[in-house]
Design an enzyme around this catalytic site. Structure first.
Site, PDB file in Angstrom:
ATOM      1  N   ASP A 189       0.847  -1.202   0.000  1.00 24.41           N
ATOM      2  CA  ASP A 189       0.000   0.000   0.000  1.00 24.41           C
ATOM      3  C   ASP A 189       0.879   1.247   0.000  1.00 24.41           C
ATOM      4  OD1 ASP A 189       0.793  -0.611   2.721  1.00 24.41           O
ATOM      5  OD2 ASP A 189      -0.674   0.864   3.415  1.00 24.41           O
ATOM      6  N   GLU A 212       0.282  -1.048   5.987  1.00 23.27           N
ATOM      7  CA  GLU A 212       1.347  -0.521   6.849  1.00 23.27           C
ATOM      8  C   GLU A 212       1.256   0.984   7.003  1.00 23.27           C
ATOM      9  OE1 GLU A 212       5.201   1.183   8.063  1.00 23.27           O
ATOM     10  OE2 GLU A 212       4.136   1.484   6.151  1.00 23.27           O
TER      11      GLU A 212
END
Length: 359
Positions: A74, A130
């Site tokens: 991400d 994250e």
């Protein structure tokens, strides 16, 4: 050694599939693209592990696990960033959304694993959240870290390619000041001005930091009021905190919880905590020498930023961070990667993997 042209093409492939955190459809497309690339380069299929924020991508070389390569697919950039800043390779630099943090690092890891004569014992895990705290991946990454016994984290390198041997603990607090609205012109004294109270609290909050201890407590975002002729009933202040050890974590959390209003009519609500524990330099004590053996010129540095390596180090699992790309501008529109360093970073990671003893 991996060819630069192939590495650049693989980075392009990942960057050109956008993956903003919390966009499940985008992160699903990213995970599928990443899994396909892993299988093409290693000859073994990766697994997609569903989560509320999109799939995590897991790969195993088989055998008894001995090392986890940990990263995330991400990024902090919203959909549409790619159209504004397409992937480019020019003047020796790679640019584009997420290229530095951390899609180039992911490519380096895939090629390092693919070059191993025997990848048994090696696992790779690329999570989908994250950048927003790892709430949906923490249990999984901690489980795999403990099972593998060593963790190599693909966050971008420090300045000049330095490996990150320690990290501060990090957290975000939100201080909510509750007052009472009133007409700012007709009857201001009938109100309880939450903005004025928040101003007092910001000064107190900033004083909690301790430079000598390496602790930073930084008010960063404030939101107050509804209209320019209304005494604001509510003000919210976000606070970034970084600490070097558990004692400072406890002290800062206690100080934030103890905030007391100057105007006794106002109330204060403190939300949040220091969610990522510190990663002490001792966590890298067994792995950093392996990096130095693989590349005698490599240096280590302790940094203020946090990563998923904080979680694995807190479990007592040997952890080495900053093994990703060399470049700069993480989370900024000008982020970039030094393309010429890609093959050497692949070789560094491969060299560390080859030196980690079998369980």
């Amino acid at each position: 050694m991996a060819e630069l042209e192939v590495l650049v093409d693989d980075v392009r492939r990942l960057v050109e599939v956008e993956s903003p955190s919390l966009d499940v459809d985008a992160c699903t497309a990213s995970a599928e693209n990443l899994a396909a690339l892993i299988e093409e380069r290693t000859g073994r299929a990766a697994s997609l592990i569903d989560s509320p924020v999109g799939p995590h991508v897991h790969w195993s070389g088989g055998g008894e696990p001995s090392v986890l390569i940990l990263g995330h697919h991400d990024t902090v950039f919203p959909l549409g960033a790619l159209a504004e800043r397409p992937f480019r390779h020019a003047d020796g630099k790679l640019t584009g959304p997420g290229v530095f943090d951390m899609k180039a690092g992911i490519v380096q890891a895939i090629h390092a694993v693919a070059e191993l004569d025997d990848a048994s014992g090696v696992e790779m895990l690329f999570t989908a959240d994250e950048e927003v705290g790892s709430a949906a991946s923490r249990d999984l990454l901690e489980e795999r870290a403990q099972a593998c016994g060593n963790v190599l984290v693909l966050e971008p390198s420090g300045d000049g390619g330095a490996i990150k041997t320690g990290r501060k603990g990090a957290g975000t607090f939100e201080v909510v000041v509750h007052g009472r609205a009133s007409h700012a012109g007709l009857d201001p004294d009938a109100g309880i001005n939450s903005l004025i109270e928040a101003a007092h609290q910001v000064l107190v909050i900033a004083s909690i930091g301790d430079a000598a201890a390496g602790t930073t407590v930084t008010p960063t975002v404030a939101k107050a009021g509804t209209a320019d002729n209304v005494v604001p009933a509510e003000t919210r202040v976000r606070v970034d905190v970084r600490v070097t050890g558990p004692e400072e974590k406890d002290r800062v959390e206690a100080a934030m919880a103890a905030l007391t209003p100057v105007d006794e009519r106002a109330t204060i609500e403190v939300l949040g905590r220091i969610g990522r524990p510190p990663m002490p330099e001792s966590a890298s004590a067994t792995l950093f020498p392996l990096a130095q053996q693989a590349d005698p010129g490599v240096v280590g540095v302790a940094v203020g930023g946090a990563s998923d390596g904080n979680f694995t180090a807190a479990l007592g699992v040997p952890t080495l961070d900053g093994l990703g790309a060399v470049g700069g501008g993480a989370h900024a529109d000008h982020e970039w990667v030094d393309a010429s360093t890609l093959p050497a970073r692949v070789a560094l990671l491969r060299g560390i993997l080859e030196r980690i003893p079998a369980p």
